[in-house]
Design a protein around this motif. Structure first.
Motif, PDB file in Angstrom:
ATOM      1  N   GLY A  12       2.739  -1.141  -0.161  1.00 15.25           N
ATOM      2  CA  GLY A  12       1.973   0.054   0.202  1.00 15.25           C
ATOM      3  C   GLY A  12       1.191   0.399  -1.106  1.00 15.25           C
ATOM      4  N   GLN A  13       1.315  -0.480  -2.356  1.00 11.85           N
ATOM      5  CA  GLN A  13       0.547   0.001  -3.463  1.00 11.85           C
ATOM      6  C   GLN A  13      -0.199  -1.053  -3.848  1.00 11.85           C
ATOM      7  N   ALA A  14      -1.510  -0.986  -3.985  1.00  5.97           N
ATOM      8  CA  ALA A  14      -2.533  -1.896  -4.509  1.00  5.97           C
ATOM      9  C   ALA A  14      -2.377  -2.543  -5.943  1.00  5.97           C
ATOM     10  N   VAL A  15      -1.714  -1.918  -6.727  1.00  2.00           N
ATOM     11  CA  VAL A  15      -1.189  -2.260  -8.077  1.00  2.00           C
ATOM     12  C   VAL A  15       0.086  -2.036  -8.491  1.00  2.00           C
ATOM     13  N   PRO A  16       0.753  -2.832  -8.925  1.00  2.00           N
ATOM     14  CA  PRO A  16       0.356  -4.020  -9.844  1.00  2.00           C
ATOM     15  C   PRO A  16       0.304  -5.181  -8.456  1.00  2.00           C
TER      16      PRO A  16
END
Length: 96
Positions: free
Chosen positions: A47-51
């Motif tokens: 659900g998070q583009a980074v890392p």
């Protein structure tokens, strides 16, 4: 008994979850003759583009080609460019 306050809170939480697109690892499979390669964008936290990192898998193993700690879109851009390079070399690539 369920209160209106609890219903409102549950509705608000559900709306936020549905509005946020889920990021799942994405993989391209490239073939040339009987050879196969995989180019993947791997997210450290769902659900998070980074890392994130771009991995390249072939018969000899998997290696990390690029990584991003805080620049959203970097891994996706690098993976797409590498897939296009593979295609230019005669590989047939498709998103899995």
């Amino acid at each position: 008994m369920i209160s209106i306050k609890n219903i409102a809170l549950a509705t608000a939480c559900t709306s936020v979850l549905l509005a946020t697109p889920a990021l799942a690892n994405e993989t391209y499979v490239c073939t040339h003759g009987n050879q196969e390669r995989q180019i993947s964008v791997v997210y450290a936290n769902e659900g998070q583009a980074v890392p994130c990192e771009v991995t390249y898998t072939k018969l000899s193993g998997t290696e990390s080609l690029w990584q991003a700690q805080n620049q959203e879109g970097y891994c996706e851009e690098k993976a797409t460019a590498f897939v296009e390079k593979q295609r230019a070399w005669g590989w047939d690539c498709a998103k899995k």
